[in-house]
Design an enzyme around this catalytic site. Sequence first.
Site, PDB file in Angstrom:
ATOM      1  N   ARG A  87      -1.765   3.263  -8.924  1.00 39.13           N
ATOM      2  CA  ARG A  87      -2.577   2.405  -8.454  1.00 39.13           C
ATOM      3  C   ARG A  87      -4.282   2.563  -7.356  1.00 39.13           C
ATOM      4  O   ARG A  87      -5.519   2.085  -7.773  1.00 39.13           O
ATOM      5  CB  ARG A  87      -2.254   1.163  -8.217  1.00 39.13           C
ATOM      6  N   GLU A 118      -2.836 -10.929  -5.669  1.00 36.21           N
ATOM      7  CA  GLU A 118      -3.404  -9.563  -4.615  1.00 36.21           C
ATOM      8  C   GLU A 118      -5.085  -9.251  -4.883  1.00 36.21           C
ATOM      9  O   GLU A 118      -5.159  -9.328  -3.467  1.00 36.21           O
ATOM     10  CB  GLU A 118      -2.851  -8.734  -4.904  1.00 36.21           C
TER      11      GLU A 118
END
Length: 749
Positions: A304, A706
């Site tokens: 990521r 997030e």
Amino acid sequence: MKNIDSKGHVTGKSIYLDDIPTLSGTLFGVVFDSPKAHGHINSVDYSKALTLPGVVRILTHEDVTGENQIGGIIPDEPLFATDEVHFQGQPIALIVAKSEHIASKARKLIEIDITEKEIIVDPRIAQAKGELIFPPRTFKMGDSQDAWKDCKYIFEGKADVNGQEHLYIETQGAYAQPMENGNIRISSSTQGPTAVQRAAAKVLNLGMNKIEIDVVRLGGGFGGKEDQATPWAIMAGLAVQILQKPVKVVLSRMDDMRMTGKRHPYAADYKIGFSEDHKILAYEATFFQNAGAAADLSPAVMERTLFHATNSYFVPNVEVTAYSCKTNLPPNTAFRGFGGPQGMFVIEIALRHAAKEMKVSTFSLQKKNLLKDGDEFPYGQIAGGVELEKIWSAVETKFSLEEQEARVAKFNKEHSDKKKGLSLMPITFGISFTKTPMNQARALVHIYSDGSVGISTGAVEMGQGVNTKMLQIAAQMFSIDPQKVKLESTNTTRVSNTSPTAASATADLNGKALQNACQALVMRLKKSAANHFKCGAGQVEFKDEAIYILGKDSHMTWNQLVDMAFLERVCLTENGHYATPIINFDKDKEKGHPFAYHVYGLALTEVTVDCIRGTYEFDSVKLVHDFGQSMNMSVDLGQIEGGLVQGMGWMTMEEISYDDNGRLRSNSLSTYKVPDIYSVPKELIVEPHDTVGTEMAILKSKAVGEPPLMYGIGAYFAIENAVAAFNPNYKLIQNAPFTHEKVLTGLYS
Ligand code: MTE
Ligand code: LUZ
Ligand code: MOS
């Protein structure tokens, strides 16, 4: 609709792991962990500990009935150390006693002899020595090497960003009970019930079907319980398997901080090049991820970082490489943003660096290079529904950016002891687990014969309000009062093979599975009503607990219809399944379409730095955020506020500190400073961006868990700009967090 947990939380009635009434005969476990960061265990002497009255048993790797292995992605992590230890805090044994107090006392009586080995805590050193958890990966688009010759400006540098302690209010823990026929039931404070179940089955040498994991809610997880709730649950389970008594293992705060991994610190090298008109032509970066002593989730986290390495900018030529570096720290793990924030931080550092050298504002560089609809990400996905330019202008107009800049400039001119700084932090965050197969979920719905409804999903409530969203969906699908709906605990016997509650995708995945289950039940009930009223099922409608036929109230209620269907022997239970369509990713090519969609936003931060003391206060954070069409604004606002402040803490005051021996010095709340109410910006404005949302999100309400953390990165750059306003010779420190000490150094060097 308010969060269904608010009342329980403020009255103290909500049930957490430690609130589960203990059965009589319950034993308590305390973990004995390695006092050294790396070495060979010559001997451990448990004899004194074992003679302490009340100590029942001390379990070690020798007691493991299956495999002594808990690694989820890579099998490289023993439950209990065997002959080697790789980090301070690594579990070696579980002391089981009649009370936690006795077990803790016994722990002090254990004698261990370790021959120390070389300790590595720095990821760059680990990489140089070839100590990698798995091979490096590179995402590439265009040809950056070739593009340098076309660049008018090129800048190179280094950036470091520290880790972060999760500091969930509820520490890690589990409570396991023996059931009949060797079955075991474990209540666990985990984001991943199936992860716990799978690993426990392996260690206990049982089928997954013999282990039931139950989760009521967590007092926060933030990623720290995606993988690392597992060992304590297995230890409790193993003790149950051996002793056939209920066993509870709950870590004390200091044990938790010492034994568990955190957000990954990263070191990075970058090189960025611009055209004459300030367009980014090329970006290269090398990331050194400090993984700690075992893989844990590091491969996925590292991936990521690469996905988000260009943040909200379009760069035609990109080459980014990441190394997962093996060090003698506790294995670092998921933490809100999952490696994305670290990747974004580095390109923001590069832009700030370039702006300084090019003598332009960072804002102009950021704005000029914003990602547009149809642009390609380095991983091959074509950006869709990009709202960044619109969001940027919304921030400029709604918050009168120019006026604020002028006001800050005036303040700085008039004050010599205080300086203000501004920053803009854009975010672009991909929603989906980057591992495509994980993007699936299931939900189980019972309509009881009295018309009330019980729902189970794979979603774990950890404060983010997912249960409220699930309840809203069921109530809406059946058009019944939310009071009629009960949310069951998350339990592996009701919903199996779940993905962890993570990646901000929980409401999307489980909500859509729930919609599918409800939809099937609605169709069945409509058919019953149609039979009764002798009409087509398409002519039946449910509205506020009444049955409408061709738009007219039939005077049959929801309860009556349910009762009638039950007597007709219609099945009132349904299991729904959802798998995100379209998404894919080819790891060999490092290309694909991994994300269902992206979440966009922009935060404007203002800080005032006290240039005598080196302290700072945040005057305001004003942001425009892309909620899509929020299905619950109060829940979503809570996520924005909490995420933002958590991100600000990471960037400003939270300073994880390990010494060269791998000992955690910031090992308690007296040495690890976290944001409190005074750290919250005095003014906090969240403006929803005006947009239609996407069908890929549940009820077009985009994932919100997030993304807002990354607004907090703006805090770093706001402070930096204030420091630079004071000290014309300020050299960029390129190292987060921007603690008061660093501010002072920056002001006076
Ligand atoms: N909010 C609270 N209050 N507590 C948490 O532990 N975890 C965050 C975020 N918000 C968390 C939270 C993280 S790391 C994630 S991935 C998402 O919530 C997970 O939940 P969601 O998928 O339902 O958004
Ligand atoms: N967990 C995971 C995550 O396993 N895969 C992901 O892509 C992810 N992303 C964010 C947070 N947790
Ligand atoms: Mo969140 S880091 O996906 O648990």
